[in-house]
Structure formats: structure tokens, C-alpha cells
Design an enzyme around this catalytic site. Structure first.
Site, PDB file in Angstrom:
ATOM      1  N   HIS A  72       0.837  -1.211   0.000  1.00 44.31           N
ATOM      2  CA  HIS A  72       0.000   0.000   0.000  1.00 44.31           C
ATOM      3  C   HIS A  72       0.867   1.253   0.000  1.00 44.31           C
ATOM      4  O   HIS A  72       1.803   1.362   0.791  1.00 44.31           O
ATOM      5  CB  HIS A  72      -0.897   0.021   1.243  1.00 44.31           C
ATOM      6  CG  HIS A  72      -2.034  -0.946   1.162  1.00 44.31           C
ATOM      7  ND1 HIS A  72      -3.058  -0.977   2.063  1.00 44.31           N
ATOM      8  CD2 HIS A  72      -2.308  -1.914   0.260  1.00 44.31           C
ATOM      9  CE1 HIS A  72      -3.911  -1.919   1.724  1.00 44.31           C
ATOM     10  NE2 HIS A  72      -3.476  -2.509   0.643  1.00 44.31           N
ATOM     11  N   TYR A 200      -9.293   4.613   7.925  1.00 40.99           N
ATOM     12  CA  TYR A 200      -9.461   4.889   9.358  1.00 40.99           C
ATOM     13  C   TYR A 200     -10.588   5.915   9.487  1.00 40.99           C
ATOM     14  O   TYR A 200     -10.446   7.039   8.983  1.00 40.99           O
ATOM     15  CB  TYR A 200      -8.184   5.487   9.948  1.00 40.99           C
ATOM     16  CG  TYR A 200      -7.069   4.485  10.174  1.00 40.99           C
ATOM     17  CD1 TYR A 200      -6.259   4.054   9.137  1.00 40.99           C
ATOM     18  CD2 TYR A 200      -6.811   3.992  11.459  1.00 40.99           C
ATOM     19  CE1 TYR A 200      -5.232   3.144   9.354  1.00 40.99           C
ATOM     20  CE2 TYR A 200      -5.784   3.086  11.688  1.00 40.99           C
ATOM     21  CZ  TYR A 200      -5.003   2.670  10.637  1.00 40.99           C
ATOM     22  OH  TYR A 200      -3.987   1.774  10.861  1.00 40.99           O
ATOM     23  N   PRO A 293      -3.750  -1.032  19.012  1.00 38.30           N
ATOM     24  CA  PRO A 293      -3.453  -1.438  17.629  1.00 38.30           C
ATOM     25  C   PRO A 293      -3.667  -0.359  16.568  1.00 38.30           C
ATOM     26  O   PRO A 293      -3.354  -0.579  15.398  1.00 38.30           O
ATOM     27  CB  PRO A 293      -4.405  -2.625  17.398  1.00 38.30           C
ATOM     28  CG  PRO A 293      -5.485  -2.474  18.406  1.00 38.30           C
ATOM     29  CD  PRO A 293      -4.914  -1.745  19.568  1.00 38.30           C
ATOM     30  N   LYS A 297       1.508  -1.261  15.175  1.00 47.31           N
ATOM     31  CA  LYS A 297       2.938  -1.262  15.494  1.00 47.31           C
ATOM     32  C   LYS A 297       3.463  -2.461  16.291  1.00 47.31           C
ATOM     33  O   LYS A 297       4.677  -2.699  16.317  1.00 47.31           O
ATOM     34  CB  LYS A 297       3.268  -0.007  16.320  1.00 47.31           C
ATOM     35  CG  LYS A 297       3.169   1.261  15.547  1.00 47.31           C
ATOM     36  CD  LYS A 297       4.343   1.414  14.600  1.00 47.31           C
ATOM     37  CE  LYS A 297       4.178   2.546  13.637  1.00 47.31           C
ATOM     38  NZ  LYS A 297       4.492   2.231  12.276  1.00 47.31           N
ATOM     39  N   TYR A 385       3.959   6.066  10.504  1.00 48.50           N
ATOM     40  CA  TYR A 385       3.146   4.909  10.113  1.00 48.50           C
ATOM     41  C   TYR A 385       3.965   3.890   9.313  1.00 48.50           C
ATOM     42  O   TYR A 385       3.867   2.689   9.557  1.00 48.50           O
ATOM     43  CB  TYR A 385       1.931   5.374   9.293  1.00 48.50           C
ATOM     44  CG  TYR A 385       0.862   4.311   9.218  1.00 48.50           C
ATOM     45  CD1 TYR A 385      -0.062   4.151  10.250  1.00 48.50           C
ATOM     46  CD2 TYR A 385       0.791   3.442   8.140  1.00 48.50           C
ATOM     47  CE1 TYR A 385      -1.023   3.155  10.206  1.00 48.50           C
ATOM     48  CE2 TYR A 385      -0.167   2.443   8.085  1.00 48.50           C
ATOM     49  CZ  TYR A 385      -1.071   2.308   9.116  1.00 48.50           C
ATOM     50  OH  TYR A 385      -2.011   1.310   9.070  1.00 48.50           O
TER      51      TYR A 385
HETATM   52  C1  LIG Z   1      -6.549  -6.921  16.872  1.00 54.29           C
HETATM   53  C2  LIG Z   1      -5.066  -6.708  16.777  1.00 54.29           C
HETATM   54  C3  LIG Z   1      -4.541  -6.070  15.640  1.00 54.29           C
HETATM   55  C4  LIG Z   1      -3.169  -5.855  15.565  1.00 54.29           C
HETATM   56  N1  LIG Z   1      -2.669  -5.243  14.442  1.00 54.29           N
HETATM   57  C5  LIG Z   1      -1.339  -5.039  14.337  1.00 54.29           C
HETATM   58  C6  LIG Z   1      -0.749  -4.536  13.121  1.00 54.29           C
HETATM   59  O1  LIG Z   1      -1.441  -4.278  12.137  1.00 54.29           O
HETATM   60  N2  LIG Z   1       0.610  -4.377  13.074  1.00 54.29           N
HETATM   61  C7  LIG Z   1       1.397  -4.712  14.148  1.00 54.29           C
HETATM   62  O2  LIG Z   1       2.628  -4.542  14.066  1.00 54.29           O
HETATM   63  N3  LIG Z   1       0.888  -5.235  15.283  1.00 54.29           N
HETATM   64  C8  LIG Z   1      -0.455  -5.425  15.409  1.00 54.29           C
HETATM   65  N4  LIG Z   1      -0.958  -6.037  16.524  1.00 54.29           N
HETATM   66  C9  LIG Z   1      -0.060  -6.416  17.623  1.00 54.29           C
HETATM   67  C10 LIG Z   1       0.670  -7.738  17.375  1.00 54.29           C
HETATM   68  O3  LIG Z   1      -0.259  -8.759  17.074  1.00 54.29           O
HETATM   69  C11 LIG Z   1       1.519  -8.104  18.606  1.00 54.29           C
HETATM   70  O4  LIG Z   1       2.233  -6.976  19.022  1.00 54.29           O
HETATM   71  C12 LIG Z   1       2.477  -9.256  18.314  1.00 54.29           C
HETATM   72  O5  LIG Z   1       1.790 -10.479  18.282  1.00 54.29           O
HETATM   73  C13 LIG Z   1       3.596  -9.335  19.374  1.00 54.29           C
HETATM   74  O6  LIG Z   1       4.395 -10.448  19.136  1.00 54.29           O
HETATM   75  P1  LIG Z   1       5.097 -11.224  20.338  1.00 54.29           P
HETATM   76  O7  LIG Z   1       5.867 -12.328  19.716  1.00 54.29           O
HETATM   77  O8  LIG Z   1       5.787 -10.256  21.211  1.00 54.29           O
HETATM   78  O9  LIG Z   1       3.901 -11.779  21.226  1.00 54.29           O
HETATM   79  P2  LIG Z   1       2.785 -12.864  20.861  1.00 54.29           P
HETATM   80  O10 LIG Z   1       2.442 -12.802  19.426  1.00 54.29           O
HETATM   81  O11 LIG Z   1       1.705 -12.675  21.869  1.00 54.29           O
HETATM   82  O12 LIG Z   1       3.511 -14.252  21.099  1.00 54.29           O
HETATM   83  C14 LIG Z   1       3.777 -14.750  22.394  1.00 54.29           C
HETATM   84  C15 LIG Z   1       3.789 -16.257  22.341  1.00 54.29           C
HETATM   85  O13 LIG Z   1       4.118 -16.758  23.634  1.00 54.29           O
HETATM   86  C16 LIG Z   1       3.258 -17.829  23.950  1.00 54.29           C
HETATM   87  N5  LIG Z   1       3.184 -17.964  25.404  1.00 54.29           N
HETATM   88  C17 LIG Z   1       2.454 -17.226  26.264  1.00 54.29           C
HETATM   89  N6  LIG Z   1       2.640 -17.656  27.524  1.00 54.29           N
HETATM   90  C18 LIG Z   1       3.505 -18.693  27.465  1.00 54.29           C
HETATM   91  C19 LIG Z   1       4.086 -19.547  28.425  1.00 54.29           C
HETATM   92  N7  LIG Z   1       3.771 -19.429  29.713  1.00 54.29           N
HETATM   93  N8  LIG Z   1       4.930 -20.498  28.018  1.00 54.29           N
HETATM   94  C20 LIG Z   1       5.258 -20.637  26.700  1.00 54.29           C
HETATM   95  N9  LIG Z   1       4.729 -19.859  25.737  1.00 54.29           N
HETATM   96  C21 LIG Z   1       3.865 -18.886  26.112  1.00 54.29           C
HETATM   97  C22 LIG Z   1       1.946 -17.452  23.292  1.00 54.29           C
HETATM   98  O14 LIG Z   1       1.118 -18.582  23.081  1.00 54.29           O
HETATM   99  C23 LIG Z   1       2.425 -16.835  21.992  1.00 54.29           C
HETATM  100  O15 LIG Z   1       2.569 -17.788  20.976  1.00 54.29           O
HETATM  101  C24 LIG Z   1      -2.326  -6.281  16.628  1.00 54.29           C
HETATM  102  C25 LIG Z   1      -2.851  -6.949  17.741  1.00 54.29           C
HETATM  103  C26 LIG Z   1      -4.202  -7.150  17.823  1.00 54.29           C
HETATM  104  C27 LIG Z   1      -4.745  -7.896  19.017  1.00 54.29           C
END
Ligand SMILES: Cc1cc2nc3c(=O)[nH]c(=O)nc-3n(C[C@H](O)[C@H](O)[C@H](O)COP(=O)(O)OP(=O)(O)OC[C@H]3O[C@@H](n4cnc5c(N)ncnc54)[C@H](O)[C@@H]3O)c2cc1C
Length: 394
Positions: A72, A200, A293, A297, A385
């Protein structure tokens, strides 16, 4: 079991870190609480910054992403029934990529499995110990048996609801938090996107976002109350509300609908832990910080954290030099706070709090008019962005 880096969590943070470490010749074990099927189906983010895509490309993780993504060059802001385009590319020189987080997670899991290094799913009761010493351990249950993993470093990549952060003793970190008086009801629909770019919308009835995951799948969001029961939102009510909030005064635009494949409600919160470290435990991604969200980011920030962590671990394992590891938290937090501000700003500009006074409403409209009429203001939105350069690059 023994490894150099024990990684808790197989989300984007944990899996990208594991891949970067592997390329640097550093062993790791990834422990994930959920099943592989669960994490590969968990629908979340969809907007990737150009820096995230560049990094994934450089390290060989973007083959399918580059084939299947949507690029985009702009986005739309809609308020008072009028749509205004923010030309991201023209203003910032960069684009954004649309590619579902669960698709990326599938690619990351496949890449990890291809390395032959351990990635254990469905582990239970993960407990960290010895974090303030030199040989921390991670104990966990796998197939009913208790196991222990000895590590040099533990990476807490287990998201906001993980257990890693709970192992930081009281007083060892400061927590900054803000909860918002609204949430997002998100749907995934089998419907062709109604616009080529994200929309948006700021509306008297609340915020709405039109986005997509592919040419056949639309992702749409509605601002709702944080305690809103999903049961009160049958499909037809969702479509009707989306049609109202995304309507244009001039008409001529229609929202395509279709079967809803998934729906859920996400609370909105800003959260930062400082420092993102305790002893030999390093937290990354949502485990250390959460953004609402609206700025798209969270995933991008998780990738930026682990890029910094992988570089610091490389220096430390190679030469024993801990300067970069010691600076890890500070390096990450500079970006985290910039992104926190941007995400808060986008959220505050675009949502209607139930108890908002008319003064706040006028301020929001004024901000929207400014950002859609001043090239300087629009450029600031655009550069945040599409994403500021990753740490150590540009
Ligand atoms: C509706 C929505 C829209 C979003 N849109 C965007 C977007 O457009 N762009 C963007 O950049 N971000 C977006 N985000 C945010 C993004 O999804 C998260 O910031 C991202 O998933 C973070 O990654 P992470 O690996 O830190 O955590 P997570 O993806 O939460 O991964 C953590 C992992 O740890 C595991 N875990 C948890 N507890 C334990 C445990 N005790 N033992 C072992 N494993 C465990 C979980 O199962 C999971 O697999 C959005 C989030 C939401 C909810």
C-alpha cells in the site's frame, strides 16, 4: 537439556529471534505453550513496516511474503463523511505491506523446523529460575514429564499474558500503563476489500477501520465498550454499524460484505516495562510493552527488539563484551516510546470516548483537519506509520 538461549514463546518475537541467533551460530530452544495449529491460526496483526519487511527479506524469511503480500502506498482518513488520502509513499518515500501475522508465523515456524533446532509446542507450567545468576534454568512440562533446560540467557518472548515478566522481582522494574475506555470488535470476512487502501474512520458513533488480508478477505474493526458482550453483536448488526461509520456524504461507495469467518473483542492498552531486563532474562515484544493497535505497530516493535537483542547476544557470545547487552533496554525503549506516542496519538485522534465532552470532539476534528490539510502534519503521520529506521540502520 542445555542451550545458549532459552526462548519462551513462539510468536513473532521468539521465532524471529531464534532465526537470527541460528544465523549467528548461537543455539536456542523455543518453548511454546500452545499447539502449532493454534499459533498458526491466531489472527492478529496485518500491517508490516518497510523496515520489518527488509529485515525478513535479508535473513531469508520473506519468500512467500514477497510473493503474496499487498503493498500500500497510502491510507485514507474519513471524518464528517469526507475521505482524505494520506499518500504515504509520496510523503515518506516508503510503503507498508499487508500480510497476515498468522501467515508470517507459519513461515517462521517452517523456517525454524528447517534448521532442525528445537521448537517445542504445547509445553506447560513454564517456570524460570536463577535469573540473577550465570546459569538460569527454565523448567516445564512436556507430555506429562517435567523437564529442565539450562541456559546462558533466557529470552522472554511470551507476549503480554506470558509468565516471564512475572519473574521480575517487585521493585526491579518500573511499569507505565494506560487503559483506554474502549475496545475493538474485529471481524475477518470472506469479502472482497471495498477499497484498495486502509480506511481509518472517525465517526460520532465511534471509530471504524477497514483493512484487508488478501484480495478475497477483509478485516474490519469497530470501536466498542471494553465490557461489550460479543453475543450482542450478531453479524447483521456488525455490517449495519460498519456501513454507518464508513459511509461517505457524497455516496458512491459501498461496503462489500460476506460470511464472517471470525470475530473477537480486543481491549486497548498502552504498557511499558523499564528496564526490559532482569539479570539474565531479556524481555522482548508484547512481553515488555503493548500498544493500542491503531498505529499497527506491535509486531513491528517486537521484531525491532529482537534485532537489537540478537546483535547484542552475538557480541557477548563472541567476545564476552556486554556493552550492547547492557544497553539493550535503553536502545529498545527509545523506539518503544516513540511508537507509544504515535499509537496513543492515533488512538486519541480517532476514537470517541462515551463520556467525551464537546471540547474534546472539537479538538479531534481540528487535529484531523490539520493532518489532512498540512503537508508537514501529514508527513509526520506518514513517517511514523511506515516506520522509522530500525535500530542501527539509517
Ligand atoms: C486486533 C489486533 C490487531 C493488531 N494489528 C497489528 C498490526 O497491524 N501491526 C502490528 O505490528 N501489530 C499489530 N498487533 C499487535 C501484534 O499482534 C503483537 O504486538 C504481536 O503479536 C507481538 O508479538 P510477540 O511475539 O511479542 O507476542 P505474541 O504474538 O503474543 O507471542 C507470544 C507467544 O508466547 C506464547 N506464550 C504465552 N505464555 C507462554 C508460556 N507461559 N509459556 C510458553 N509460551 C507462552 C503465546 O502462546 C504466543 O505464541 C495487533 C494486535 C491485535 C490484538
Amino acid at each position: 537439556m542445555r542451550t545458549q538461549v532459552g526462548i519462551v514463546g513462539a510468536g513473532p518475537a521468539g521465532l524471529v529471534l531464534a532465526h537470527l541467533l541460528h544465523r549467528q551460530g548461537i543455539d536456542s530452544v523455543v518453548l511454546e505453550r500452545q499447539s502449532r495449529e493454534h499459533v498458526e491460526r491466531r489472527v492478529r496483526a496485518g500491517v508490516l513496516e518497510h523496515g520489518t519487511v527488509d529485515l525478513l527479506t535479508e535473513v531469508g524469511l520473506a519468500d512467500r511474503l514477497l510473493r503474496e503480500r499487498m503493498v500500500h502506498h497510502g491510507l485514507e482518513l474519513l471524518f464528517e463523511g469526507e475521505a482524505y488520502r494520506i499518500p504515504l509513499r509520496e510523503l515518506s518515500g516508503q510503503d507498508i505491506t499487508i500480510y497476515g501475522q498468522h501467515e508470517l508465523v507459519k513461515d517462521l515456524i517452517a523456517a525454524r523446523i528447517a534448521t532442525g533446532e528445537p521448537l517445542l509446542f504445547a509445553v506447560d507450567d513454564v517456570v524460570l529460575a536463577g535469573l540473577d545468576g550465570v546459569t538460569p534454568t527454565i523448567s516445564f512440562t512436556e507430555d506429562g514429564a517435567r523437564r529442565e533446560l539450562h541456559c546462558d540467557i533466557v529470552a522472554g518472548c511470551d507476549g503480554f499474558h506470558g509468565i516471564s515478566r512475572d519473574h521480575v522481582p517487585d521493585g526491579a522494574a518500573t511499569y507505565y500503563e494506560r487503559e483506554y475506555p474502549f475496545a475493538w470488535l474485529g471481524i475477518l470476512a470472506q469479502a472482497r476489500p471495498s477499497s484498495e487502501e486502509l480506511i481509518y474512520a472517525y465517526h460520532d458513533r465511534g471509530f471504524a477501520l477497514h483493512s484487508m488480508r488478501s484480495p478475497e478477505i477483509t478485516r474490519l474493526y469497530l470501536q466498542v465498550r471494553p465490557d461489550e458482550p460479543l453475543a450482542e453483536w450478531p453479524d447483521e448488526r456488525i455490517w449495519s454499524e460498519l456501513r454507518s461509520r464508513l459511509a461517505r456524504r457524497a455516496g458512491g461507495w459501498t461496503l462489500s460484505d460476506g460470511p464472517i469467518l471470525e470475530k473477537g473483542i480486543t481491549a486497548m492498552r498502552s504498557f511499558v516495562m523499564d528496564p526490559m531486563r532482569y539479570g539474565r532474562l531479556f524481555l522482548a515484544g508484547d512481553a515488555a510493552h503493548i500498544v493500542p493497535p491503531t498505529g499497527a505497530k506491535g509486531l513491528n516493535l517486537a521484531v525491532a527488539d529482537v534485532l537489537v537483542l540478537a546483535g547484542a547476544l552475538d557480541a557477548w557470545f563472541r567476545s564476552g563484551n556486554s556493552a550492547l547487552l547492557d544497553a539493550y533496554s535503553q536502545t529498545c525503549l527509545r523506539r518503544v516510546w516513540r511508537v507509544q506516542h504515535f499509537s496513543w496519538w492515533m488512538t486519541s485522534m480517532l476514537h470517541r470516548a462515551a463520556d467525551a465532552d464537546p471540547f474534546t470532539h472539537q479538538l479531534q476534528l481540528s487535529q484531523l483537519r490539520y493532518v489532512t490539510s498540512s503537508r508537514a502534519a501529514a508527513t509526520s503521520l506518514a513517517e511514523n506509520y511506515v516506520g522509522l529506521p530500525l535500530p542501527g540502520r539509517g
